[in-house]
Each structure stands twice: as C-alpha cells, then as structure tokens.
Design a protein around this motif. Sequence first.
Motif: not given
Length: 432
Positions: A82-92
Amino acid sequence: MRIYQPTLLSLTTVVLLYTSAAAPGGSRQLLYTRDDPITIPPYLIFENVRLERAYVALQAWKRTMISDPWNLTANWFGSRVCDYNGVVCSSSLDDPLVKTVSGVDLNHGDIAGHLPEELGLLTDIALFHVNSNRFCGTLPVGFSQLSLLFELDLSNNRFAGKFPKVVIGLPKLKYLDLRYNEFEGELPESLFDKDLDALFLNSNRFVSKIPVNMGNSPVSVLVLASNRFEGCIPTSFGKMGKTLNEIILMDNGLQSCLPDDMGLLRNVTVLDISYNLLVGELPKSMGVMENLEVLNVERNMLSGVMPDELCSLEKLRDFRYGSNYFTGEPSTCRYLENYNYTMNCLKDTRDQRSTMECTAFLSKPVDCDSFKCNPVSSCFSPPPSRIAPSLQPSLAPAPSPNPPPPARPCPPIYSSPPPPPQAQQPAAQLRN
C-alpha cells in the motif's frame, strides 16, 4: 501445505498458490507459473492474503518493465504494497476490516513494458490508470477477473491488436479510454450494448463501419475521432438523446447524409463531425438541439441552406462550417462568439469557393437513400420560434410562411442535465 488455485489467466498457464515451511530455505512461493514463478522471501509478512496476492501481481508487473525513467516503481519492494508509488489501498467491499489494493495510477510515467497476466490477481481494484506510458502488447486475459473495475485508462501507450474484448465482460466498467494507441480492426457490436458512461477510442487504427447499434449505448461522452471508420452514421444515433452530452466523430471516412432525427439529441453540448465525407443538408431538426454549445461540421461536402433556427440556439457559441458547399446561412450566425464560414458557396460573401467549383458540385443532386443506411422512422418536433439576440433585434429570422408538414409522434423530450464543468472544452480533452 496450503494450496490456493485462483481461476485466472489463459488455459496455457498453470497457476498454483502454496506455502510450505518445509521448502528449501523456508521460502514460500506464490503464483507458480511454468515459465518464471514469483518467489516470496520467508521474512515478508503480509497483513492478509489479498495484499500477498497484490505483491505477486505487482512484482510480476515490475519484472516486465524494461524502462522506468522516473523511478516510479523504485519503492516496489517488500510487503507494504500500500506504500508503493501509484498503488491505492482501501477497505474491501465485502469485508471492511480487510485492507486491499483498490486502484493503480501510474499516469504520465513514461514506463516501457507490458501488462502480465498476473495483474488479474488484483481482483479488488476499481481503477487502473496507466495513460502516457510506453506499454505495448494487448490487454491480458487475466483482466477478466477484475469484476470491480470501474475505470480503465490505457490511453497514450503502444497497445496494439484487435479491440480487447476482455473489457466487454467487466460488469462494473463505466469509463473506458483506449485513445492514442494502435488498436485495429472492427468494433464489436456488444461494445455499444454495454452500460458505459464514457468511451474514448480516438486516434487508433480501427477500420470498419460504426456498428448499427451505436444508439443503444448509454454513454454521455463518445469519441471515435481519428480512425478509419467509414460508411454511415448509424440511424440509431437519435436514440442516444437521453444520455449523450458530447460526441466527436471527426477525422474519419464517414460518407452519408446526417440522420433526420438529429434533433432528438437535445442534451448534446458538443457535436463534432468535421473532416469526413458527409453530404446533404443539415437536418432541420437540429434547430431544436437546445443545449448545443459547440458545433463543428467543417471539411465535409454538406450543402443547402442551414436551418434558420440553428444559429439562434441560445447556448450555441462556436459554429464552424467552413470548407463545405452551403449556399445559404442565417444572418444570426455572424454574431456567434466563434464561427467559420469560409470556402462555401455563399453569395456576396468573401473567401468562398469559385463559381465554377460550386456549380460543378451543386449540379449533382444528393440522393441520401443511395447510401442504404437503413433509416428508421423519422420524426422531429417543429422548432419553436426564437427571438433573436437582444443586441440585434432586426436580425430575427422571419417566420416561415408555410407551416411544417405534420410529423409522426416523437419520443418524449428528456430534461437536460446540469452543464458540464468546463463547457469550452470537450470532455475528450479534459481527462488525462
């Protein structure tokens, strides 16, 4: 041993997910392919299995990248995906307590490579944006697993091949942008039966007639410009009146008359059909396109006299009709904010075609039936009387001495949507 076998990828690829404490060196392997498996180091700990799968997908993708000049993927290592550049994370969506990768945005990265099948492991993503890179190949079959994908932007890359039919089966897809690539061949009819909101296919190598069911599409923005579409503008065009706001068909090889039912497109704000081979007159029904702001019909072979009501449309501010064979125009057109009337056959007007050129063209009558565009039953409501702009009351078009012939009953008139956020530019130029 834990074995996981997702239904993913093509039939020629074997996929196995397993963890084994007894494996040499205590390593774990995820997504075994017969070619080159991605190995997870034993010291990596993941919050959940979805992030573990995302790690494999992103590592497989990074492996295919042969150039990353801005080092956007330099931090693509370790278990904190989730800390990768360009990667977006959220609750499923199915479990708010589980964090997952919900989007990828690598726009304007200038990255070269291709999209691997393993990206199909990102089953929770809603957006995938990679415009303005140098990705090539085509869309992998693994994308068929992305059942939540809402926006797909592959524009301004080097993708090639036939239209990627894998997108047809994506149930949540609303925004599809394939412009500025090298896709070729025909468009599938099923594309226009899909519940999309925006479709950008301009600047590719599509060569075909536009499918006759184009009018089934519920899109608000449709851009098919700068391809090699030919033949007719489908007569189902008018069926798009409820949803369509902007349509751009410029720079193709379309050759037909305009459908009589153009006036049903009452919500359209931008209509660009320039740089084609369209003939005949502008339909009188265009005089009731009450939300029209930008109209471009330049560089065709249109003729006749423009409908009196057209340039009196209250919202029309930009009308370009140069390089045709029009013989008459309402005087109100000259009071628009932007207009181009040059290279027509308008009498007593400068910068027009020569008399010889106009006579040679206009001596050959246009037979719209000869194009065999399978016309639907035509109908349009007689345009209402308009009052000329208050600054030029003397230029109001004179009422027609003869009432229009009775028309067949028309479909209901739909209410107009709110104005676009930036009316001066078509949406095709706003989304990057």
